[in-house]
Design a protein around this motif. Sequence first.
Motif, PDB file in Angstrom:
ATOM      1  N   UNK A   1      55.487  27.894   1.793  1.00  0.00           N
ATOM      2  CA  UNK A   1      54.166  28.523   1.807  1.00  0.00           C
ATOM      3  C   UNK A   1      53.120  27.662   1.112  1.00  0.00           C
ATOM      4  N   UNK A   2      53.515  26.414   0.779  1.00  0.00           N
ATOM      5  CA  UNK A   2      52.554  25.538   0.112  1.00  0.00           C
ATOM      6  C   UNK A   2      51.722  24.794   1.121  1.00  0.00           C
ATOM      7  N   UNK A   3      51.111  23.691   0.635  1.00  0.00           N
ATOM      8  CA  UNK A   3      50.283  22.859   1.516  1.00  0.00           C
ATOM      9  C   UNK A   3      51.204  22.131   2.495  1.00  0.00           C
ATOM     10  N   UNK A   4      50.732  21.810   3.691  1.00  0.00           N
ATOM     11  CA  UNK A   4      51.558  21.265   4.750  1.00  0.00           C
ATOM     12  C   UNK A   4      51.876  19.798   4.508  1.00  0.00           C
ATOM     13  N   UNK A   5      51.088  19.070   3.881  1.00  0.00           N
ATOM     14  CA  UNK A   5      51.285  17.619   3.774  1.00  0.00           C
ATOM     15  C   UNK A   5      52.303  17.272   2.705  1.00  0.00           C
ATOM     16  N   UNK A   6      52.149  17.809   1.550  1.00  0.00           N
ATOM     17  CA  UNK A   6      53.049  17.435   0.454  1.00  0.00           C
ATOM     18  C   UNK A   6      52.989  18.508  -0.593  1.00  0.00           C
ATOM     19  N   UNK A   7      54.146  18.744  -1.262  1.00  0.00           N
ATOM     20  CA  UNK A   7      54.183  19.768  -2.306  1.00  0.00           C
ATOM     21  C   UNK A   7      53.374  19.353  -3.523  1.00  0.00           C
TER      22      UNK A   7
ATOM     23  N   UNK B   1      44.872  26.106  -3.658  1.00  0.00           N
ATOM     24  CA  UNK B   1      43.756  25.217  -3.313  1.00  0.00           C
ATOM     25  C   UNK B   1      44.336  23.947  -2.706  1.00  0.00           C
ATOM     26  N   UNK B   2      44.228  23.760  -1.373  1.00  0.00           N
ATOM     27  CA  UNK B   2      44.698  22.560  -0.692  1.00  0.00           C
ATOM     28  C   UNK B   2      43.521  21.629  -0.428  1.00  0.00           C
ATOM     29  N   UNK B   3      43.837  20.362  -0.242  1.00  0.00           N
ATOM     30  CA  UNK B   3      42.780  19.376  -0.014  1.00  0.00           C
ATOM     31  C   UNK B   3      42.159  19.633   1.347  1.00  0.00           C
ATOM     32  N   UNK B   4      40.921  19.493   1.428  1.00  0.00           N
ATOM     33  CA  UNK B   4      40.152  19.620   2.657  1.00  0.00           C
ATOM     34  C   UNK B   4      40.352  20.966   3.353  1.00  0.00           C
TER      35      UNK B   4
END
Length: 859
Positions: free
Chosen positions: A57-63, A104-107
């Motif tokens: 459930x975290x950001x898709x690119x990297x934990x 809060x994920x980037x972009x």
Amino acid sequence: MAHALRGCSLALIFITMWLLIKAKIDVCKRGDVTVKPSRVISRGSAVNISCSLKPRQGCMHSSSLNRLVLYEFNKTVGFHHGHSFTSQVTNLPLGSTLFICKLDCVKSNEIPVCGAEISVGVAPEQLQNISCAQKGERGTVACTWDRGQDTYLYTEYTLQLNGPRNLTWEKQCHNDCEHLDLGVSLTSELLESNFTANVLATNSLGSSSSSPSPFTFLDIVRPLPPWDIRIKFLNASVRRGTLQWRDEGWVLLNRLRYRPSNSRSWNMVNVTNGTGRCDLLDLKPFTEYEFQISSRLHLHKGSWSDWSESLRTHTPEEEPTGMLDIWYLKQHIDNEKQQIALFWKNLSLSEARGKILHYQVTLQEVTGRNITLQNTTGHTSWTWVVPRTGVWTVAVSAVNSKGSSRPTRINVTDLCGRGLLAPVQVSANSEGVDSMVVSWRPPGKAAPAVQQYVVEWRALHLRGSTRPPLNWLRIPPYNVSAQISENIRPYICYEIRVHALSRDQGGCSSILGNSKHKAPLSGPHISAITEEKGSVLISWNHIPVQEQMGCILHYRIYWKARDSDSQPELCEIPYKHSQNSHPINSLQPRMTYVLWMTALTAAGESPQGKKREFCPQGKANWNAFVAPSICIAITMVGIFSIRHFRQKVIVLLSALRPQWCSRKIPDPANSTWAKKYPIVEEKTQLQLDRIQLAWSTPEEPEPLVINEVLPQVSPVFRHPHCPKWLERGRGVQGHFTSQEDTECSASSPPPSRPHTAETRLVGLYKVLRSRGPDSQLGKPTSPSTVLQGDYLPSHEGYLPSNVDDLPREAPLTDPVEELEPRHISLSVFTSSSLHPLTFSCGEKLTLDQLKMGCDTFML
């Protein structure tokens, strides 16, 4: 079709409910928020809040890009990079606080993960002041208590009432609960029973129970307040009033309270045996009273019911008591009539004892004709016009439906007739916005005779406007000041009089005063400008009362020449209410002036009134002309009363007379004397035969012989005769002597030496010769033969009528040299009368050769 619509509606409702449930279930699908030790804490406790993400459930690119942020409402509490983190929170406020964890994920925008609500409160306090009551026989038991401080948490309250024989009643409420009705009724069977009440409060932080409160049946059960209250008066008399009401059957005691509507204190009366009535004997006539009643089930214990609704009513009327306070004003109309204005104050409610229907006024003359005048009025004033003679007495009484008051009698006298009784040093000072203090000093030696003072005041009013009410206040003789407040308003000027009364005599002094003042809002308007007796009269209209803003002290009249830049001149006039004009004497004639007026109070000067232009016409000032004229006339009379000065002036005027002012002697034949008096010769001293001969001869009379005599004396200067001296006589033959002739002849200066009549006559006419048989040529006629008349009525000649004015003959004893002609030249005009004759006609000179004038003759 209808079934299809109903099916669609049901499907829509089902989908909406499913979405709501799914949204609620999926609020925390990305992670969890936990609170330790509890989501409900006491004030001042600390909590640990943890936020963690669920797998994948975290950001898709990297934990490592996962950034968790914890918010307290919109305030950031902490953040962390990773899948989870914990933050400690302290000093939370009372009540509920919401915490939210976001990813809060980037972009990308922040994504909510989960949240938690933390409640901060306190445990319940011990409950106090428990009371239970049942209202009326059919009422239910309800209890109240004081729950103390708010817990800020969900709290549950449990009321428990324990009675005899293990009877227990219990009921619950929650949160802000301070009153609870058990829904049960206690009957009279439990009259002697005792009861216990208890309240328990419970929430997440603890619980608290009140102390057991014991009650009896009489403490709990309270009767209903009485109803249907009414009062009756026997024979419509206030002396016997009965108050009645209805009550519950088990009531044994009542209490009654009543008071006048304008009073704050109550009168209390207890009524036993539950009779539902009470006799009242101390009520005042025609007074509005308020009545209330309460009930109790026992004579000595138990709770009183609430007070009943108030009954307000008026008691019956009674005959008025007391006497009216009367004052009066007296004004002379003419020599025979006077106006008497009576004023009186209303009786108080306790004195009127009813509605005053009218007043009975009686005016009686008690010394002369015993005149009685009566009238009835509903007002508090009355005015009569009566004769000025006699002594008048006034009586006034108030009348209501039960009778009349005792009449107040006073003798009408001159309230200001005795100057010795007039108070001195009267002053009026402001005492706030709506009152003044009037002070004075006793009237000197007459002070012991003063029985009372009366302070009278009335607002000033303009002539023709409605007269404001008259107010007065009676003061004992030992007081020398009074505070007046009745009908006193700010910015209004009042005329205040202080009367000192002694039996049927009085003296007064007056002053103007106001409670508050400022500069007038407007100035007086000049209404007319006229010229009267050499001065300019300025007339004006008074300032309206509402714009005077207090007592006016002075008026000012300003004027200056039109188109002039100089400072205006002014005239300051002390204010008098009855004065509306003033003269000005300093305006120059035929010069246009601009005039205006202002008014002054103690606070300042008003704006300028309406300006007027005026040009005086410069009429003669008779006062300035008559006074010098009178002085000059008196001086001239004094000078001419001295004979010496009078003669000198006459000589000077005779010398300055011009030659052309002399008149020629008229023809004797056409004279008035010859026409009106044809027989005047009978009264002359001429001989009768001569006269008859003269009138009987039809031919032309013989010439009158005049013997020429050389002038040997100085010429005589006579005062110029009046224009008609030849037409007036001096008392001869019925003629009258005019004042003109008398003045003219009397103004001849006296000679410096004596001369005879012939000597003076020679200087004017020569000597008249008679041709009688006894006369001789060359001898002058004696003075006795000279006729006294306007003209000689004979053929011998004629003489002027003023021969008698000349001095009589006296012997000539002077030396020859004194008879030489004397020439006096004082006139700027030539006069032939000042020179001797330069011709010779022999011994005879006839009238056809001679012309005679006032002051000369010529051939």
